[in-house]
Design a protein around this motif. Structure first.
Motif, mmCIF file in Angstrom:
data_model
loop_
_atom_site.group_PDB
_atom_site.id
_atom_site.type_symbol
_atom_site.label_atom_id
_atom_site.label_comp_id
_atom_site.label_asym_id
_atom_site.label_seq_id
_atom_site.Cartn_x
_atom_site.Cartn_y
_atom_site.Cartn_z
ATOM 1 N N SER A 199 2.692 71.170 57.793
ATOM 2 C CA SER A 199 3.049 72.169 56.796
ATOM 3 C C SER A 199 1.812 72.447 55.943
ATOM 4 C CB SER A 199 4.184 71.644 55.912
ATOM 5 O OG SER A 199 4.433 72.510 54.837
ATOM 6 N N THR A 222 1.800 73.096 52.864
ATOM 7 C CA THR A 222 2.060 72.530 51.539
ATOM 8 C C THR A 222 2.797 71.203 51.713
ATOM 9 O OG1 THR A 222 4.147 73.729 51.390
ATOM 10 C CG2 THR A 222 2.194 74.813 50.463
ATOM 11 N N THR A 241 9.007 69.518 51.658
ATOM 12 C CA THR A 241 10.121 69.593 50.714
ATOM 13 C C THR A 241 11.255 68.696 51.199
ATOM 14 O OG1 THR A 241 11.201 71.421 51.883
ATOM 15 C CG2 THR A 241 9.536 72.004 50.195
ATOM 16 N N GLN A 242 12.229 68.460 50.337
ATOM 17 C CA GLN A 242 13.395 67.658 50.723
ATOM 18 C C GLN A 242 14.143 68.310 51.889
ATOM 19 O OE1 GLN A 242 14.378 64.673 50.122
ATOM 20 N NE2 GLN A 242 12.800 64.262 48.616
ATOM 21 N N SER A 243 14.259 69.648 51.886
ATOM 22 C CA SER A 243 14.973 70.314 52.980
ATOM 23 C C SER A 243 14.206 70.179 54.297
ATOM 24 C CB SER A 243 15.267 71.780 52.651
ATOM 25 O OG SER A 243 14.089 72.498 52.445
ATOM 26 N N GLN A 244 12.879 70.159 54.252
ATOM 27 C CA GLN A 244 12.098 69.941 55.461
ATOM 28 C C GLN A 244 12.254 68.505 55.968
ATOM 29 O OE1 GLN A 244 8.336 71.308 53.863
ATOM 30 N NE2 GLN A 244 8.431 73.181 55.110
#
Length: 154
Positions: free
Chosen positions: A118, A120, A123-126
């Motif tokens: 990624s 960046t 994230t939690q969803s990733q």
């Protein structure tokens, strides 16, 4: 000597020729070079390139976009395991800086591995999406695959 050079160039063109990109949309089970992803409606993968033991694809969904490289003939990824392997899921390694951003690896404890990249920090969803991925390795044939990647000499 010319014959040897021509043979090397010919073999290199066979090995280094990338597969054609194609989009695969959910719902359905996608079996990549090692990762198995149950694609929900609205999620998709775009195959990128492949080789004998592995290949890459782009995975898109509500969590954003991840570049994924899977291999069915891997050794243990480098780094620290932050989520232990279980009967239902591979081990997940700590996020680390990598070329192009950040990377997380998963490993089935044998030869199946996948690397998620990624631009960046994840994230939690990733992380939740990655935690739903299971792996297979060379010699295994996962079931219920709506779409799958295969190696071809063509």
């Amino acid at each position: 000597m010319r014959i040897v050079i021509a043979a090397v160039i010919g073999v290199a063109s066979l090995v280094l020729t990338p597969a054609n990109a194609s989009e695969i949309e959910g719902p359905g089970r996608f079996c990549g070079y090692s990762p198995i992803i149950d694609l929900m409606p609205g999620k998709k993968v775009t195959t990128l390139e492949g080789g004998i033991h592995g290949g890459g694809f782009r995975w898109e969904g509500a969590f954003g976009t991840l570049e994924v490289y899977g291999t069915g003939w891997a050794s243990r990824p480098k780094g620290r395991i932050v989520k232990s392997r279980s009967a239902d899921s591979p081990a997940r390694f700590a996020q680390k800086r990598a070329e192009g951003g950040y990377q997380i690896a998963i490993w089935n404890g044998s030869h199946g591995a996948a690397y998620f990249t990624s631009p960046t920090p994840f994230t939690q969803s990733q992380l939740k999406a990655i935690d739903r991925v299971v792996l297979f390795e060379e010699g295994q044939s996962p079931s219920n695959c709506k779409s799958r990647t295969i190696f071809s000499w063509e």
